[in-house]
Design an enzyme around this catalytic site. Structure first.
Site, PDB file in Angstrom:
ATOM      1  CG  LEU A  80      13.862  10.526 -60.858  1.00 54.75           C
ATOM      2  CD1 LEU A  80      13.572   9.903 -59.502  1.00 54.75           C
ATOM      3  CD2 LEU A  80      15.293  10.258 -61.291  1.00 54.75           C
ATOM      4  NE  ARG A 111      -2.134   1.779 -60.927  1.00 54.45           N
ATOM      5  CZ  ARG A 111      -2.267   2.833 -60.125  1.00 54.45           C
ATOM      6  NH1 ARG A 111      -1.244   3.227 -59.375  1.00 54.45           N
ATOM      7  NH2 ARG A 111      -3.411   3.498 -60.080  1.00 54.45           N
ATOM      8  CB  THR A 169      12.997   7.307 -56.024  1.00 56.51           C
ATOM      9  OG1 THR A 169      12.953   7.060 -54.610  1.00 56.51           O
ATOM     10  CG2 THR A 169      11.624   7.029 -56.617  1.00 56.51           C
TER      11      THR A 169
END
Length: 465
Positions: A9, A16, A82
């Site tokens: 993934l 950030r 996810t």
């Protein structure tokens, strides 16, 4: 036949990081993080590897096309969690051959430190137990806001509880979720398709796979990582630095265990692909970038920088040397202080010991390159090659204007600018002839003194020392 599919993934935006570069392309030990994750997947010898990228993932896809062309790329058009990301690679999961037996291993492109033996242990834990789901857990010193892994009395995994939803008793659990998971390939799609989005964010969470499996009478198990460092996920620059430090410590230890001496290990920086032979000595403050192979018995003096170079047995580099991509040092070659080598072959026993630049060149065996020598390889439009034969001597402060060839055993006088080929065993002198004028120095001093004025000031009235 048992088959394995790995899905990495890599669709996270990484806000950030505050970077125009996709998060998974930030490097650890000279290699983009997503390639570390793919390396981990390869350690399982999978039948297929897929990487899920986000919308606008062209930069990630371009890197994978060059470095991992066998990996399939799948796009998660919307960021919906996810589990939704894993299902973006549905084509891998729906393949009849892929689901007849085996495993689906889910990895993360921003988690670069997982060891091959840990991944092998995760797969073995699922297979040996017959569980539908195996989760990689870890025990950090401070569990903080990590999801907790809740076990039953038999040690089987009951659920993954997110920190925000955990009770005080559940928050006291020290076993945490890394996110890395192994699913039974035959059951993976049925579990993933049952994951809903009835939560505050309206997203499909992979962590729900455990509860869904248990609800359907299937088992889930945990395999613990040996170290929390292995599952460090990088979401910000500080975590990137932590991952780099952990990876460097691992590389340094491996180098020393394989027979290299690092005088001050914490000051030496290696790359993930660095190859170091036995009885190598590396002094403090050395940086080794990607693509470097170092033979046995090599000495690398302090404050040297090396990348893209091949160094044969017994060579010596530095201190304060720079080897750029394409530098090839043969056995016993010497590269000294403040020397830069680029796209050049340095023959056996040849020496470039002081304050020189050698680029786009070939230096023959045992030749000596004097201090301050420059191969003038760039004319503003193209790069040109200098060839120096064996046993040649290049005097200090010489400029070799490429393309040019210096024959075996030739001698270049100090301070020469060489623009034409020099035959073997010839002496080439290319500099202004020295002229001496007896007594002229005293005349000049007298003239300068008179011009400066008897009062010790120059014509502008400025005092002289």
């Amino acid at each position: 036949m048992t088959r394995t599919v790995c899905i990495v993934l890599a669709a996270g935006k990484g806000t950030r990081m505050r970077s125009d570069l996709p998060k998974v392309l930030h490097a650890v030990a000279g290699r983009p993080m997503v390639l570390h994750a793919i390396d981990g997947a390869r350690s399982l010898s999978p039948d297929r590897i897929g990487v899920v990228v986000g919308a606008g993932g062209e930069a990630v896809a371009a890197v994978l096309a060059r470095a991992a062309p066998d990996v399939s790329i799948h796009t998660q058009a919307e960021q919906l969690g996810t589990a939704h990301a894993v299902l973006a690679a549905r084509a891998l999961l729906a393949d009849d051959e892929a689901v007849t037996g085996g495993d689906v291993v889910i990895l993360y492109g921003d988690t670069p430190l997982i060891r091959p033996e840990t991944l092998a242990g995760l797969v073995a834990a699922r297979r040996d137990s017959g569980a539908a789901v195996a989760v990689l857990g870890f025990r950090p010193a401070d569990p903080g806001a990590y999801g907790r892994l809740k076990l039953d009395e038999q040690g089987r995994l009951v659920a993954i509880v997110e920190f925000k939803e955990a009770s005080a008793e559940e928050r006291a659990i020290g076993l945490c979720n890394s996110g890395v998971m192994c699913l039974d390939a035959a059951r993976a799609l049925s579990i993933l398709d049952r994951i809903g989005n009835a939560n505050a964010k309206g997203e499909y969470y992979l962590t729900d796979a455990v509860a869904i499996a248990r609800a359907h009478g299937l088992d889930a198990v945990v395999m613990e990582a040996a170290s929390a460092d292995e599952v460090l996920g990088v979401n910000a620059r500080a975590e990137l630095a932590m991952a780099e430090a952990a990876f460097q410590a691992r590389l340094r230890l491996a180098a020393m265990e394989n027979g290299a001496t690092l005088v001050a290990p914490d000051t030496v920086f290696l790359s993930a692909d660095t190859v170091i032979g036995r009885d190598v000595l590396i002094e403090p403050h050395v940086i080794i970038g990607p693509g470097v192979r170092i033979g046995d018995g090599v000495i690398i003096r302090g404050f040297s920088h090396i990348e893209g170079a091949r160094i044969a047995d017994g060579a010596t580099i530095g201190p304060f040397a720079r080897l750029r991509p394409g530098a090839v040092l043969a056995e016993g070659a010497h590269i000294g202080n403040f020397v830069e080598i680029k796209q050049a072959e340095i023959g056996p026993g040849a020496k470039v010991n002081h304050l020189s630049y050698v680029g786009d060149a070939m230096i023959g065996a045992r030749s000596n390159i004097g201090a301050g020598t420059i191969t003038c390889n760039y004319d503003g439009f193209g790069k040109w090659r200098t060839v120096i034969g064996s046993d040649a001597f290049i005097g200090s402060d010489s400029c070799l204007v490429a393309p040019v060839t210096i024959g075996d055993g030739a001698y270049i006088a100090t301070g020469s600018v060489i623009t034409d080929d020099v035959a073997a065993d010839a002496l080439a002198i290319a500099r202004g002839r020295q002229v001496a004028k007896p007594g002229r120095a005293a005349e000049l001093r007298a003239r300068f003194k008179t011009r400066a004025g008897k009062d010790g000031t120059d014509k502008n009235g400025v005092g002289r020392d």
